[in-house]
Design a protein around this motif. Structure first.
Motif, PDB file in Angstrom:
ATOM      1  N   LYS A  18      31.864  19.775  -4.209  1.00 20.72           N
ATOM      2  CA  LYS A  18      32.220  20.215  -2.859  1.00 20.72           C
ATOM      3  C   LYS A  18      31.497  19.420  -1.780  1.00 20.72           C
ATOM      4  N   LEU A  19      30.258  19.019  -2.054  1.00 27.08           N
ATOM      5  CA  LEU A  19      29.429  18.428  -1.005  1.00 27.08           C
ATOM      6  C   LEU A  19      29.258  16.920  -1.115  1.00 27.08           C
ATOM      7  N   PHE A  20      29.315  16.362  -2.327  1.00 27.92           N
ATOM      8  CA  PHE A  20      28.883  14.981  -2.490  1.00 27.92           C
ATOM      9  C   PHE A  20      29.941  14.033  -3.052  1.00 27.92           C
ATOM     10  N   THR A  21      31.156  14.496  -3.287  1.00 28.99           N
ATOM     11  CA  THR A  21      32.175  13.586  -3.797  1.00 28.99           C
ATOM     12  C   THR A  21      32.889  12.888  -2.644  1.00 28.99           C
ATOM     13  N   PHE A  22      33.450  11.709  -2.940  1.00 23.74           N
ATOM     14  CA  PHE A  22      34.183  10.943  -1.927  1.00 23.74           C
ATOM     15  C   PHE A  22      35.653  10.785  -2.307  1.00 23.74           C
ATOM     16  N   HIS A  23      36.103  11.549  -3.294  1.00 20.94           N
ATOM     17  CA  HIS A  23      37.492  11.500  -3.738  1.00 20.94           C
ATOM     18  C   HIS A  23      38.181  12.816  -3.387  1.00 20.94           C
ATOM     19  N   GLY A  24      39.506  12.747  -3.295  1.00 20.23           N
ATOM     20  CA  GLY A  24      40.266  13.957  -3.029  1.00 20.23           C
ATOM     21  C   GLY A  24      40.389  14.246  -1.544  1.00 20.23           C
ATOM     22  N   ARG A  25      40.842  15.460  -1.254  1.00 20.27           N
ATOM     23  CA  ARG A  25      41.122  15.860   0.121  1.00 20.27           C
ATOM     24  C   ARG A  25      40.300  17.099   0.487  1.00 20.27           C
ATOM     25  N   LEU A  26      40.128  17.289   1.793  1.00 20.38           N
ATOM     26  CA  LEU A  26      39.383  18.437   2.299  1.00 20.38           C
ATOM     27  C   LEU A  26      40.213  19.080   3.404  1.00 20.38           C
ATOM     28  N   SER A  27      40.460  20.368   3.273  1.00 18.97           N
ATOM     29  CA  SER A  27      41.288  21.066   4.260  1.00 18.97           C
ATOM     30  C   SER A  27      40.540  21.234   5.573  1.00 18.97           C
ATOM     31  N   ARG A  28      41.270  21.572   6.634  1.00 22.18           N
ATOM     32  CA  ARG A  28      40.644  21.787   7.942  1.00 22.18           C
ATOM     33  C   ARG A  28      39.590  22.878   7.886  1.00 22.18           C
ATOM     34  N   ARG A  29      39.934  23.984   7.228  1.00 21.38           N
ATOM     35  CA  ARG A  29      39.032  25.135   7.179  1.00 21.38           C
ATOM     36  C   ARG A  29      37.697  24.762   6.546  1.00 21.38           C
ATOM     37  N   HIS A  30      37.760  24.111   5.390  1.00 16.16           N
ATOM     38  CA  HIS A  30      36.518  23.748   4.715  1.00 16.16           C
ATOM     39  C   HIS A  30      35.786  22.626   5.451  1.00 16.16           C
ATOM     40  N   TYR A  31      36.531  21.774   6.130  1.00 20.09           N
ATOM     41  CA  TYR A  31      35.879  20.731   6.927  1.00 20.09           C
ATOM     42  C   TYR A  31      35.064  21.355   8.048  1.00 20.09           C
ATOM     43  N   ILE A  32      35.630  22.367   8.699  1.00 22.44           N
ATOM     44  CA  ILE A  32      34.914  23.040   9.788  1.00 22.44           C
ATOM     45  C   ILE A  32      33.647  23.707   9.255  1.00 22.44           C
ATOM     46  N   TYR A  33      33.773  24.411   8.123  1.00 21.24           N
ATOM     47  CA  TYR A  33      32.604  25.071   7.531  1.00 21.24           C
ATOM     48  C   TYR A  33      31.494  24.071   7.225  1.00 21.24           C
ATOM     49  N   LEU A  34      31.855  22.982   6.568  1.00 23.43           N
ATOM     50  CA  LEU A  34      30.851  22.007   6.146  1.00 23.43           C
ATOM     51  C   LEU A  34      30.292  21.230   7.335  1.00 23.43           C
ATOM     52  N   THR A  35      31.100  21.027   8.362  1.00 24.33           N
ATOM     53  CA  THR A  35      30.596  20.360   9.564  1.00 24.33           C
ATOM     54  C   THR A  35      29.546  21.221  10.250  1.00 24.33           C
ATOM     55  N   ILE A  36      29.802  22.520  10.345  1.00 23.31           N
ATOM     56  CA  ILE A  36      28.816  23.429  10.930  1.00 23.31           C
ATOM     57  C   ILE A  36      27.526  23.407  10.104  1.00 23.31           C
ATOM     58  N   LEU A  37      27.667  23.337   8.772  1.00 20.25           N
ATOM     59  CA  LEU A  37      26.489  23.244   7.910  1.00 20.25           C
ATOM     60  C   LEU A  37      25.676  21.995   8.228  1.00 20.25           C
ATOM     61  N   THR A  38      26.356  20.853   8.398  1.00 18.37           N
ATOM     62  CA  THR A  38      25.626  19.615   8.705  1.00 18.37           C
ATOM     63  C   THR A  38      24.988  19.689  10.092  1.00 18.37           C
ATOM     64  N   TRP A  39      25.635  20.373  11.036  1.00 17.17           N
ATOM     65  CA  TRP A  39      25.034  20.544  12.356  1.00 17.17           C
ATOM     66  C   TRP A  39      23.751  21.361  12.271  1.00 17.17           C
ATOM     67  N   VAL A  40      23.775  22.411  11.457  1.00 13.94           N
ATOM     68  CA  VAL A  40      22.573  23.242  11.274  1.00 13.94           C
ATOM     69  C   VAL A  40      21.447  22.409  10.656  1.00 13.94           C
ATOM     70  N   LEU A  41      21.799  21.626   9.633  1.00 11.89           N
ATOM     71  CA  LEU A  41      20.787  20.778   9.001  1.00 11.89           C
ATOM     72  C   LEU A  41      20.265  19.717   9.969  1.00 11.89           C
ATOM     73  N   ALA A  42      21.164  19.155  10.782  1.00 11.63           N
ATOM     74  CA  ALA A  42      20.733  18.155  11.765  1.00 11.63           C
ATOM     75  C   ALA A  42      19.805  18.791  12.804  1.00 11.63           C
ATOM     76  N   GLY A  43      20.107  20.043  13.195  1.00 15.81           N
ATOM     77  CA  GLY A  43      19.218  20.749  14.126  1.00 15.81           C
ATOM     78  C   GLY A  43      17.845  20.982  13.524  1.00 15.81           C
ATOM     79  N   ALA A  44      17.825  21.338  12.237  1.00 15.83           N
ATOM     80  CA  ALA A  44      16.542  21.553  11.558  1.00 15.83           C
ATOM     81  C   ALA A  44      15.756  20.252  11.478  1.00 15.83           C
ATOM     82  N   ILE A  45      16.440  19.152  11.203  1.00 16.91           N
ATOM     83  CA  ILE A  45      15.768  17.847  11.136  1.00 16.91           C
ATOM     84  C   ILE A  45      15.206  17.465  12.505  1.00 16.91           C
ATOM     85  N   SER A  46      16.014  17.695  13.543  1.00 15.11           N
ATOM     86  CA  SER A  46      15.554  17.381  14.900  1.00 15.11           C
ATOM     87  C   SER A  46      14.315  18.195  15.264  1.00 15.11           C
ATOM     88  N   TYR A  47      14.325  19.473  14.896  1.00 13.92           N
ATOM     89  CA  TYR A  47      13.166  20.333  15.182  1.00 13.92           C
ATOM     90  C   TYR A  47      11.925  19.851  14.427  1.00 13.92           C
TER      91      TYR A  47
END
Length: 199
Positions: A18-47
């Protein structure tokens, strides 16, 4: 030919797929979820980086810097992974991720890119990168996209034995015989003379 993990339904995929493959497709819904996850992680890194710079030279600053680096590596991989698969969902190649990279340094333009990827509807049905993850998977379990078929074929050819190579070469050199019909085999369309009835 069985389906590879990245082309299974989302619920059946492992966390790694789900997180580390570069093959296949990703739906809009799951893209939004995972993008928010990366934003949270980026915020933690910035802090953590901010804390490390404020307490530079202390043990706290060193620990925050190490944790920030450790989090930055998987966060970057996840960001690239979901971007590649979202572009695949739109039937675009991985090179379109360069747009993501450029927009990351372009400020407001990144908002337009995220808005597009959040709103754009994936190509219906199967495309070059797999079945539509937003549609039911019944009847698609054995589907393997052409790109994966080529990859599997390359791996098979790389691992084949010398005997299998010789057999494949012999089959490729066999002449193709064509059955040409002779004129005698053709049906005679000339009208036949009917016998005259006796009076």
């Amino acid at each position: 030919m069985s389906t590879t993990p990245e082309y299974m339904p989302w619920e059946e995929q492992s966390l790694k797929t789900k997180l580390f493959t570069f093959h296949g497709r990703l739906s809009r819904r799951h893209y939004i979820y995972l993008t928010i996850l990366t934003w949270v992680l980026a915020g933690a890194i910035s802090y953590l980086l901010h804390t490390a710079s404020a307490t530079l030279g202390t043990m706290t600053g060193g620990i925050c810097l190490i944790v920030a680096v450790i989090l930055a590596i998987p966060t970057t991989i996840i960001s690239l992974s979901i971007a590649v698969r979202r572009w695949h969902d739109l039937n675009k190649s991985w090179q379109y991720v360069l747009i993501n990279v450029c927009c990351a340094f372009a400020g407001v333009f990144s908002l337009f890119l995220y808005a597009y990827l959040f709103i754009a509807k994936g190509t219906p049905g199967k495309n070059l990168y797999g079945p539509n993850p937003a549609e039911p998977w019944e009847g698609q379990a054995e589907y393997v996209p052409p790109a994966v078929q080529r990859r599997l074929e390359e791996e098979r050819l790389k691992n084949e034995t010398e005997e299998e190579k010789a057999l494949r070469k012999a089959k490729s050199q066999e002449p193709a015989y064509t059955m040409e019909s002779s004129p005698h085999d053709q049906p005679d369309d000339t009208p036949t003379e009917q016998p005259k009835e006796k009076l």
